[in-house]
Design a protein around this motif. Structure first.
Motif, short mmCIF file in Angstrom:
data_model
loop_
_atom_site.label_atom_id
_atom_site.label_comp_id
_atom_site.label_asym_id
_atom_site.label_seq_id
_atom_site.Cartn_x
_atom_site.Cartn_y
_atom_site.Cartn_z
N HIS A 358 0.84 -1.20 0.00
CA HIS A 358 0.00 0.00 0.00
C HIS A 358 0.88 1.26 0.00
O HIS A 358 1.53 1.58 1.00
N ARG A 404 -3.91 1.02 -8.87
CA ARG A 404 -5.30 1.20 -8.44
C ARG A 404 -5.37 1.66 -6.99
O ARG A 404 -4.54 1.29 -6.16
N ARG A 405 -6.37 2.50 -6.72
CA ARG A 405 -6.62 2.91 -5.35
C ARG A 405 -7.12 1.71 -4.56
O ARG A 405 -7.91 0.90 -5.05
N THR A 406 -6.68 1.57 -3.34
CA THR A 406 -7.08 0.42 -2.53
C THR A 406 -7.29 0.86 -1.09
O THR A 406 -6.87 1.95 -0.69
N THR A 407 -7.93 0.01 -0.32
CA THR A 407 -8.16 0.25 1.10
C THR A 407 -7.55 -0.91 1.88
O THR A 407 -7.98 -2.06 1.70
N ARG A 434 -2.06 0.57 -5.05
CA ARG A 434 -1.35 -0.70 -5.20
C ARG A 434 -0.94 -0.89 -6.65
O ARG A 434 -1.75 -0.74 -7.57
#
Length: 664
Positions: A358, A404-407, A434
């Motif tokens: 991340h 890509r945006r990730t949580t 990520r």
């Protein structure tokens, strides 16, 4: 009108003569005939036109019914067979061509793996394909192909997410039909829907109708329902068969087409729903254990594409998505704008140098500056970062994106111990991204000899907070002789609780004579759950003769649960003659599940000649389940001389298995 086809084919000329006569007898024009036959106006026109190829058997049958010529149907179909599949001049009179003439990539089978030919027109067949792993849906599909080969028309739509292997499964399934001379038709030009609507009635028997991405056909607002009806007619008309209709759809399209209409509302997909009923076959998103094992066997046999994919995707089973997405991910990187490429290269360098999955957006943005040339940097706009991240978030095959945006998932751990864990968890402020696994692997290979520029180290020191991330980058900077950055990163890593950094700083402080600083670093490491630094520092003080200072640190390490430190405390007490204190510490170890400390004291007293004292302690150890102590109580002289060659760890634990003759 000059009959370009019929004049060289008497059977075709006679067929058209009879159809025109029937239309005249019924007093129908072509539009009326098309309506009665359920055919398109263009199809009827071409069936009767002297300048067009022969109509399909299905079209002939539909026209005969519309003109009440059922009694002549067999004769008309015999004339159609006599017309042949190819008219004068070599022009095909039925859609499609031999299966063997097709290349899989021309039928929209995704290219797999890296390669410069992925997007080159006219070279789609040049790319190798990975070995094929057959799964449960392939066995069902094979059964339908067998039915078609036996003369029974069949249709199936494979349903699955993006790049789950649907089109490849269809391609593999039709290969047995290629040997039997079947044709394959892929409606495509001028549009998929228009081509399908016009030529479905002309499909000849022993044809595979290839409706890949079937939403382009069945979901077309103007033609979708008519195409579904034409496919249904093709399947149920005996004279048209056998045919095999293969389609693919995403699950969301199937859900839309199969949904029951709201009462009173228009039913936009009634014929599509009827066609799909009982004709859908699910393709799983991931490889199960059996499929992964089969893929691994192919990889071990030399399939490099599968081997590479498994190295990235074996854990989650998304092998087909990885294979399909890899070429496009690489193309996105190679053709990215300078700003987007810089952000990707920052992410690649961060991952190969040990930063976690991340990556904070602020880190990626600030680090990208020195990856740009002066010209590209001067051309940056105020919203360059927003545009770059949007560019990199666009999906390719397999629902993958370059970045890509990730949580991050919430870590579900047991309740923390009483000691406060300072700096253990990184900050979650701001967006994190990520990097695609394939691009990470590509970066490790292509950038392995490159050292990141100054903006990378600055952004890491400024924005990264994970103890492990900072520790790994400290080592990376040191290995690349970026010593000032290494020192700064080590300090920041220590502030965040990285025990390796704390240990290194403690050792450096000890060597520099900063005993107080070294002791503070060691205590902070212990507070973060690692007593190794305290234990090592205590050992250094013990070796230098400061036994009192060493005992203080051993005691602190023991308070944090370090049994090695407890053992060293017991030894120090024993060596100074404080046997009661040594026994107290040993019993404390027993209470905390470690009886080996007591047994080690037994060995020391045995070695000092105090056999009575050794036996008393051995009985205590045996009472707490220590098998070696039970063995020593057997009364054999020199027991420890026999046991000792097998070795003990510092806490008294045997370092190698005891002899088979020794038992409880």
């Amino acid at each position: 009108m000059h009959d370009a086809y019929s004049e060289q084919n008497p059977a075709l000329a006679e067929l058209r003569k009879r159809l025109r006569a029937g239309m005249a007898r019924m007093r129908l024009n072509q539009t009326d005939l098309a309506v009665r036959a359920g055919l398109g106006r263009t199809t009827v026109s071409e069936a009767l036109s002297s300048a067009k190829p022969a109509p399909s058997p299905g079209t002939v049958a539909a026209l005969a019914r519309a003109m009440q010529m059922q009694g002549q149907l067999e004769e008309l179909l015999e004339l159609r067979r006599g017309a042949g599949e190819v008219a004068g001049g070599g022009v095909r009179s039925v859609p499609g061509r031999s299966i063997g003439e097709w290349q899989p990539h021309d039928l929209e089978v995704h290219p797999a793996g890296p390669g410069d030919t992925a997007s080159v027109p006219g070279r789609s067949g040049a790319r190798p394909m990975p070995g094929y792993v057959r799964r449960d849906h392939d066995r069902v599909l094979a059964g339908l192909v067998d039915d078609a080969a036996a003369g029974r028309s069949r249709a199936v739509v494979l349903v699955g997410g993006s790049s789950t292997g649907k089109t490849r499964a269809c391609w593999e399934a039709v290969q047995p039909l290629a040997a039997q001379g079947w044709r394959l038709w892929h409606p495509f030009d001028p549009t998929r829907a228009q081509d399908a609507l016009e030529d479905l009635p002309r499909v000849a028997p022993r044809t595979v109708v290839w409706l890949n991405e079937a939403q382009h056909y069945l979901g077309d607002r103007a033609a979708g329902e008519r195409i579904a009806a034409a496919v249904h007619r093709l399947l149920v008309t005996a004279q048209c068969g056998p045919v095999l209709v293969l389609g693919t759809l995403w699950p969301e399209y199937v859900a839309r087409y199969m949904a029951l209409p709201v009462p009173g509302a228009e039913d936009s997909h009634s014929r599509v729903r009827e066609l799909l009923a009982g004709r859908v076959l699910s393709v799983p998103e991931t490889f199960d254990a059996s499929a992964l094992a089969a893929a691994a066997a192919l990889a071990e046999g030399g399939d490099r594409l599968l081997a590479d994919a498994l190295s990235r995707a074996a854990a989650d089973g998304r092998v087909t998505q990885d294979l399909a997405g890899a070429p496009e991910l690489l193309n996105r990187y190679r053709h990215a704008t300078p700003a987007a490429a810089a952000v990707l290269e920052v992410a690649m360098d961060a991952r190969r140098l040990g930063v976690g999955l991340h990556l904070p957006q602020a880190f990626l943005t600030d680090a990208a500056a020195d990856y740009l040339t002066d010209t590209d940097y001067d051309q940056l706009t105020d919203d360059w970062a927003e545009r770059a991240f949007a560019e990199l978030a666009a999906l390719v095959h397999g629902k993958q994106a370059p970045l890509r945006r990730t949580t991050p998932r919430v870590q579900r751990r047991p309740p923390a111990p009483s000691h406060t864990i300072h700096g253990r968890a990184p900050s979650t402020a701001g967006s994190v991204f990520r990097l695609a696994d394939y691009l990470e692997q590509h970066g490790r290979a292509s950038r392995r000899l490159l050292c990141p520029p100054a903006s990378f180290w600055y952004a890491a020191h400024t924005h990264l907070t994970g103890p492990d991330d900072l520790g790994n980058l400290t080592d990376a900077a040191e290995n690349r002789h970026r010593l000032q950055w290494a020192h700064s990163l080590r300090q920041r890593a220590a502030d965040r609780g990285n025990t390796a950094a704390l240990f290194r700083l403690a050792m450096l402080g000890e060597k520099a004579g900063d005993q107080d600083g070294a002791e503070a670093m060691a205590r902070e490491a212990a507070a973060n759950g690692t007593t190794h630094v305290l234990f090592r520092l205590a050992g250094m003080w013990e070796e230098s003769g400061d036994r009192d200072g060493a005992e203080v640190l051993y005691r602190e390490a023991a308070d944090h649960g370090d049994t090695q430190a407890l053992f060293r405390l017991a030894v120090l007490r024993e060596e100074t003659g404080d046997r009661d204190g040594a026994e107290t510490l040993a019993r404390y170890g027993i209470d905390h599940g470690n009886s080996h400390i007591l047994f080690r004291l037994v060995a020391m007293r045995e070695g000092a000649g105090d056999r009575d004292g050794a036996e008393a302690l051995a009985r205590q150890a045996a009472d707490h389940g220590n098998p070696s102590a039970r063995y020593s109580l057997a009364g054999r002289p020199g027991v420890f001389d026999r046991l000792w060659p097998y070795g003990l760890d510092p806490d008294g634990t045997p370092t190698s298995p005891w002899p088979a003759s020794v038992s409880d």
